[in-house]
Design a protein around this motif. Sequence first.
Motif, PDB file in Angstrom:
ATOM      1  N   ASN A  80      10.391  -0.371   8.664  1.00 37.02           N
ATOM      2  CA  ASN A  80       9.878   1.773   8.623  1.00 37.02           C
ATOM      3  C   ASN A  80      10.845   1.764   9.087  1.00 37.02           C
ATOM      4  O   ASN A  80      11.302   2.329   9.355  1.00 37.02           O
ATOM      5  N   ASN A 112       6.618   7.991   5.332  1.00 39.74           N
ATOM      6  CA  ASN A 112       4.819   7.909   4.913  1.00 39.74           C
ATOM      7  C   ASN A 112       4.553   8.895   5.153  1.00 39.74           C
ATOM      8  O   ASN A 112       3.917   9.534   3.639  1.00 39.74           O
ATOM      9  N   SER A 117       1.670  -4.004   7.586  1.00 38.41           N
ATOM     10  CA  SER A 117       2.125  -3.659   8.390  1.00 38.41           C
ATOM     11  C   SER A 117       1.535  -4.403   9.919  1.00 38.41           C
ATOM     12  O   SER A 117       0.787  -4.916   9.548  1.00 38.41           O
ATOM     13  N   TYR A 153       7.369  -4.859   9.400  1.00 35.98           N
ATOM     14  CA  TYR A 153       5.752  -5.354   8.625  1.00 35.98           C
ATOM     15  C   TYR A 153       6.160  -6.198   8.527  1.00 35.98           C
ATOM     16  O   TYR A 153       7.813  -7.082   9.000  1.00 35.98           O
ATOM     17  N   ASP A 176      -5.620  -1.698   1.740  1.00 35.71           N
ATOM     18  CA  ASP A 176      -5.598  -2.558   3.160  1.00 35.71           C
ATOM     19  C   ASP A 176      -7.772  -3.476   3.403  1.00 35.71           C
ATOM     20  O   ASP A 176      -8.475  -2.744   2.624  1.00 35.71           O
ATOM     21  N   ILE A 214       6.471   0.618  13.155  1.00 36.76           N
ATOM     22  CA  ILE A 214       5.443   0.885  11.310  1.00 36.76           C
ATOM     23  C   ILE A 214       6.423  -0.044  11.266  1.00 36.76           C
ATOM     24  O   ILE A 214       7.423   0.823  10.846  1.00 36.76           O
ATOM     25  N   ARG A 258      -7.038   9.272  12.176  1.00 39.83           N
ATOM     26  CA  ARG A 258      -6.779   8.712  11.695  1.00 39.83           C
ATOM     27  C   ARG A 258      -6.046   7.409  12.341  1.00 39.83           C
ATOM     28  O   ARG A 258      -5.323   7.029  13.044  1.00 39.83           O
ATOM     29  N   LYS A 304       9.806   0.018   1.915  1.00 38.57           N
ATOM     30  CA  LYS A 304       9.107  -1.580   1.770  1.00 38.57           C
ATOM     31  C   LYS A 304       9.258  -1.187   0.299  1.00 38.57           C
ATOM     32  O   LYS A 304       8.953  -2.186  -0.258  1.00 38.57           O
ATOM     33  N   VAL A 359       1.292  -1.092   0.320  1.00 44.25           N
ATOM     34  CA  VAL A 359       0.109   0.135  -0.300  1.00 44.25           C
ATOM     35  C   VAL A 359       0.793   1.412  -0.234  1.00 44.25           C
ATOM     36  O   VAL A 359       0.627   2.294  -0.046  1.00 44.25           O
ATOM     37  N   VAL A 360       2.083   1.498  -0.181  1.00 43.56           N
ATOM     38  CA  VAL A 360       2.550   2.595  -0.012  1.00 43.56           C
ATOM     39  C   VAL A 360       3.894   2.493  -1.546  1.00 43.56           C
ATOM     40  O   VAL A 360       3.691   2.415  -2.174  1.00 43.56           O
ATOM     41  N   ASN A 382       2.704   7.980  12.217  1.00 49.16           N
ATOM     42  CA  ASN A 382       3.191   7.610  11.191  1.00 49.16           C
ATOM     43  C   ASN A 382       4.165   7.803  11.146  1.00 49.16           C
ATOM     44  O   ASN A 382       5.375   9.026  11.825  1.00 49.16           O
ATOM     45  N   LYS A 419      -1.818  -4.972  11.588  1.00 50.24           N
ATOM     46  CA  LYS A 419      -3.181  -5.203  10.734  1.00 50.24           C
ATOM     47  C   LYS A 419      -3.391  -7.086  11.167  1.00 50.24           C
ATOM     48  O   LYS A 419      -4.295  -7.117   9.584  1.00 50.24           O
ATOM     49  N   PHE A 464      -4.880   2.730   4.302  1.00 49.42           N
ATOM     50  CA  PHE A 464      -4.418   4.126   4.285  1.00 49.42           C
ATOM     51  C   PHE A 464      -3.972   5.288   3.021  1.00 49.42           C
ATOM     52  O   PHE A 464      -3.964   6.170   3.240  1.00 49.42           O
ATOM     53  N   GLN A 500      -4.032   2.899  12.212  1.00 48.97           N
ATOM     54  CA  GLN A 500      -4.684   1.012  11.216  1.00 48.97           C
ATOM     55  C   GLN A 500      -5.693   0.622  11.860  1.00 48.97           C
ATOM     56  O   GLN A 500      -6.256   0.567  12.863  1.00 48.97           O
TER      57      GLN A 500
END
Length: 328
Positions: free
Chosen positions: A144, A212, A89, A235, A71, A233, A168, A39, A32-33, A208, A92, A191, A170
């Motif tokens: 990250n 990011n 991440s 993964y 996500d 953050i 916001r 990443k 997603v990044v 974040n 999640k 995200f 995750q």
Amino acid sequence: MKSIPFAAAVLGLALAAGVQAQQPIIVKVSHVVAENTPKGQASLKFKELAEKRLPGKVQVQVFPNSSLFGDGKEMEALLLGDVQIIVPSLSKFDRYTKKLQVFDLPFLFQDIAAVDRFQHSREGRALLDSMKSKGIKGLGYWHNGMKELSSDKPELKLPADVKGLKFRIQQSDVLEAQFRALGANPQKMAFSEVYQALQTGVVDGQENTWSNIYSQKFFEVQKTIAVTNHGVIDYMVITNAKWWDGLPADVRKGLQEAMDGATAYGNGLANEFNERDRKRIEEAGKAKIQTLSKSDLAAWQKAMAPVWKKFEPDIGKDLIQAALKANK
Ligand code: LMR
């Protein structure tokens, strides 16, 4: 006369089988990044190393920026076999295991080096197989960085500065509890939706890494970024266990080696990218970067501390102790 068509047919079949066998295995990698992130670069390195090790046998297709699955969709897609590798991440995985919530406990890890030490520990390695019963296999951990807090308010020094604000988060129950403990209002959100939600005021803030915050341009729509380093953050690279176990042995070995190479490469970049992006945000001069004193940080830590007790039963005291031991 009759034998020529038969021979031709046999030849045709043999050719077809040969061509069929030579089709490369497609390995889709979705995340997603942006690409200019630890990443993003590790994913491209994996492609490079895998195709070098397994020429003609695999073709790796990398889909950044939620361009294939975002996500909330990517896990299902992995279990359905619509994608072979994703790198979510560690925040999640609530629906698949509660153990990884250890990574979300606020102020648990002093820095990414401590996270790395824990991930290399016996307990950390075992977590890679903590979702096998759900059909998910962990192939490694990618870094990250530490999380910073940002908002659209001019001040972000003490917990009182986030009271009543919408943040916001995750897809994580621990992070939800973390913001509730601050008297803020957490909103779980994908995200890819964060920039617009900040820009339109659907949410007032977010948490974040510098990487990011920079690559998604969050700093353009936030007034203040507080240097809290209150969480991480990080993964887990995961694959569909059935797909992985079903691969030809040489391909599986080659992919794991490529993954190990990409992991070392990406993890080596993580700190450098975050420092670089913090500087870029500073130079842009759009958001104020608020450094905090020891007593300010102690106030944030105290306000978030109740979260540990709440999640200790699910995570397990031993695992929390093992993680704490990784700090120097
Ligand atoms: C987030 O949702 O904020 C991050 O997990 C995105 C990412 O993959 O770094």
